[in-house]
Design a protein around this motif. Sequence first.
Motif, short mmCIF file in Angstrom:
data_model
loop_
_atom_site.label_atom_id
_atom_site.label_comp_id
_atom_site.label_asym_id
_atom_site.label_seq_id
_atom_site.Cartn_x
_atom_site.Cartn_y
_atom_site.Cartn_z
N CYS A 260 0.86 -1.19 0.00
CA CYS A 260 0.00 0.00 0.00
C CYS A 260 0.90 1.25 0.00
O CYS A 260 1.89 1.31 0.73
CB CYS A 260 -0.90 0.01 1.23
SG CYS A 260 -1.89 1.51 1.37
N CYS B 216 -0.12 4.34 0.80
CA CYS B 216 -0.68 5.46 1.57
C CYS B 216 0.37 5.98 2.55
O CYS B 216 1.37 5.33 2.84
CB CYS B 216 -1.96 5.03 2.30
SG CYS B 216 -1.70 4.24 3.90
N CYS C 48 1.10 3.61 5.55
CA CYS C 48 1.88 2.41 5.24
C CYS C 48 3.32 2.74 4.83
O CYS C 48 4.22 1.92 5.00
CB CYS C 48 1.18 1.59 4.17
SG CYS C 48 -0.34 0.82 4.77
N HIS D 114 -5.35 5.20 6.06
CA HIS D 114 -5.21 3.97 5.28
C HIS D 114 -6.56 3.50 4.73
O HIS D 114 -6.67 3.16 3.54
CB HIS D 114 -4.58 2.85 6.12
CG HIS D 114 -4.63 1.53 5.42
ND1 HIS D 114 -3.70 1.15 4.48
CD2 HIS D 114 -5.56 0.53 5.46
CE1 HIS D 114 -4.04 -0.03 3.98
NE2 HIS D 114 -5.16 -0.42 4.57
ZN LIG Z 1 -1.98 1.99 3.63
#
Ligand SMILES: [Zn+2]
Length: 441
Positions: free
Chosen positions: A368, A370, A373, A399
């Motif tokens: 991920c 984001c 993360c 997230h």
């Molecule tokens: Zn994430």
Amino acid sequence: MSERTATGLLDHPRGAEPGKPGDRSAFSFETVTRLSSTADGLGRDGARYGRTGIIHTPHGDIKTPAFVPVGTQAAMKAVLPEQMKDLGAQCLLANAFHLFERPGEDVLDAAGGLARFMNWGGPTFTDSGGFQVMSLGVGFKKTLAMDVTGMKSDDIIAKGKERLAWVDEDGVTFKSPLNGSSHRFSAEISMGIQHKLGADIMFAFDELTTLMNTRSYQENSVERTFRWAKRCVAEHERLTAERLGKPYQALYGVVQGANYEDLRRHAAEQIASLDFDGVGIGGAIEKRIIGNTCAWICDAMPENRPRHVLGIASVDDIFACVENGGDTFDCVAPARCARNGAIYTRSGRYNIKRAENKFNFEPLEEGCDCYTCRNYSRAYVDHLLRAREFNGFTLATIHNEHFFVKLLDDIRASIDGGYFDEFRDETLAHFYGDGERRPGL
Ligand SMILES: [Zn+2]
């Protein structure tokens, strides 16, 4: 499997000069790519109404299909608008009822509208306030109606809750949960509030029913919602003309009708007959027919009206609705789940508070991209949530909101790229596990 098209833009002058505040051409929808029809398409002649497109609003464009995060009180809980923009959100939805209660629509009007008030540069939506008003004092996902006297009280009123709202032909009377004062919502009042809130996209005031209401009640309710819809359009036109100094605000009509195909089709034809800019697909719908319901409504809708599915809750429902014509989707679940530690990933949802995450220094979801993360671990977010630290809400919410925004971005790319069916099958198999769908995700 898909074809590229370009439709003309809406052209409905409402008295303002083109390009000036109040000019309706500031809002329009154009189709970019249509899903092709298939033998098992749910629409007329096997049509699949899924598509990509662009909603043009005075505060910018929304590429569709798109996820619309919900910031109930003109705020995402624990996440700043700048962070929402960074994670890819194109637009936000706030609740008219909550903003009416606090701080009051006059404050947002004086601030220059919802977007400016909350320092969000992009498009915004407000709901009509109907759902919150009609849900006062009742259980989760249940709303009041006039025939509740025939039901067991436990079916409608949640234990320990006081009934705070009463529906009648003209509107809803309710007691404020904040201070107990008595208020009234109607088509005209909702329009007045939403015009002052100043969102780009507003919804008509409709009556919500539950799947427990009788067939005859649903029939009467659909007709009542149509009468309210006509009043909303008239009041919207009056306010638009009166407030020509403001950017044009689009108004969506809402289609109710519960699980009944004939009622949904009838309600869709009613809403399509009025001068709405778009349509909201609302009310209680059983999961098994959620795609059908979208298709029944799209059968009656002109293609140049965008379609918003109100309060959708799960990944498989999103795919079913996109395939059958949904353009935008709002949901509070990603943020609410995040605060409880439920983390969405492409391989399903898990609870970060599970013991095995205590020493897990991997990101919330491998791969991920984001902010959370890229910078934080499961162990840290687990610790923050257990300690009820605000930063835990922030990181988990970023997230989860990113998960849904990105999911819709990827769906959009799959339609434009001609691989929607494959992408849907792979994503659902991965998320739910092959062959088995877990309810509530
Ligand atoms: Zn994430």
